[in-house]
Scaffold this active site. Sequence first.
Site, mmCIF file in Angstrom:
data_model
loop_
_atom_site.group_PDB
_atom_site.id
_atom_site.type_symbol
_atom_site.label_atom_id
_atom_site.label_comp_id
_atom_site.label_asym_id
_atom_site.label_seq_id
_atom_site.Cartn_x
_atom_site.Cartn_y
_atom_site.Cartn_z
ATOM 1 N N GLU A 175 -4.974 -0.073 31.512
ATOM 2 C CA GLU A 175 -4.984 1.066 32.427
ATOM 3 C C GLU A 175 -5.758 2.274 31.896
ATOM 4 O OE1 GLU A 175 -0.855 0.277 34.913
ATOM 5 O OE2 GLU A 175 -0.894 1.910 33.445
ATOM 6 N N GLU A 354 1.059 -6.396 35.171
ATOM 7 C CA GLU A 354 2.271 -5.572 35.286
ATOM 8 C C GLU A 354 2.670 -5.461 36.748
ATOM 9 O OE1 GLU A 354 2.377 -1.647 33.568
ATOM 10 O OE2 GLU A 354 1.306 -2.292 31.757
#
Length: 448
Positions: A175, A354
């Site tokens: 991320e 995720e």
Amino acid sequence: MNNRIETAEHLSLASLRPDFIWGVSTSSFQIEGATREDGRGLSIWDIYGQSGEIQNHDTGDVACDHYHRYGEDIALMKQLGIQAYRFSVAWPRILPTGQGEINERGLAFYDRLIDGLLAAGIEPWLCLYHWDLPQALEERGGWLNRESVEWFADYARIAARRFGDRVKRFATFNEPSIFTLFSRAIGRDKTAEDKFHRTIHHVNLAHGAAVDVLRATVKGASIGSIHSRQPCRPSSSEEADAAAAARLDVYWNDAFPEPQYRGEYPPLLRPGIEPHLLAGDLARICRPLDWFGLNHYSPVYVKANPGTMLGYDFGDKPPGTPLTPIDWPIEPDAFREVLVAAHERYGLPIYVTENGYGAHDRPDASGAVDDPERIRFLADYTASMAAAAAQGADIRGYFVWSLLDNFEWDFGYSHRFGITYVDYATLRRIPKSSFHWYKNLITATRHA
């Protein structure tokens, strides 16, 4: 306990591949603890924890004590029946000052972890960077310094040489849009837009350099990068809110995958990136990759705020939107849309690295932790994932966030995403009802 979904047929998971991978994810700083043991250096999050700004004044000093209890956690994973475990390596545990002298004791910890996973029949997926930059490098400018590209490449080379005989799945960054957008040094400073663009570009360059290192060092490496993909929607019908949402959407969702997978920056970013763009940079960023890592939780609702760096703030959700206990929207169909769009845009196998549900779980009087709302969330989201696969999206794996309740950054230990409850006073692990649900799901799909 209402497990809601008991079989692969009910979940409509028949559209998933026969070799679909089920796993769990964690990150080093969020679970390891032992921040001052065995030669580990300090990270930026250690220093930030000393500031007292984290909720409840929490720190990552102990976290889940995974550094000492990794064997117990591997046993949990084996009980769960997962095929793969995504974890991250702590850069300052291997290189206490970010470069230079290698900390053998840090490398040895990951040797023990990897060997334990393999002995349990679990494939290790290693992420090089999950936000814990060595503080010594931050003091030299961190990602604002173009030398960070070589710092990261050297670190990647050490990890590849040490672990590449046993680890073949590597992710460069987790991320990058999140740790750049919300950087304490950048995201809260209205005047820092040039710093923001410089950081974006250097992280992208570091990704490309690490890919080349991994490709050259690890025979049979399978390499990807992991991106947060959350639709950014206007919180009202106002034109200014729509413009703010569109702008944030580009920075949040496109600033990294577009140059990494397609070799170009989105037009909105180009004026800010160009002062830092040297000849050949885009080719250095866009290196051949094997898969696309996708993290998804919920859409983001945005309103205009001219007083901020990018002219946005978070706005109200539409009335009636279902919310998790930590106020995140529950919109499983958005997950399907994101997966289909990523497939159509990037054309590579997708691994959901995720997806999970944040809450404030507590044991009941018997000591059990029943979390039917998380089960419902996971059932609905995995069903939406299967619907995306039925539409043609090449989805090859799903990793729940997270194996354990853990240190959730600015929220400390107040937010719990784990399918295993952690009693932070005793560090006891208690599998929640969602743990058993996920175990049953894995068993059903592997034997369907």
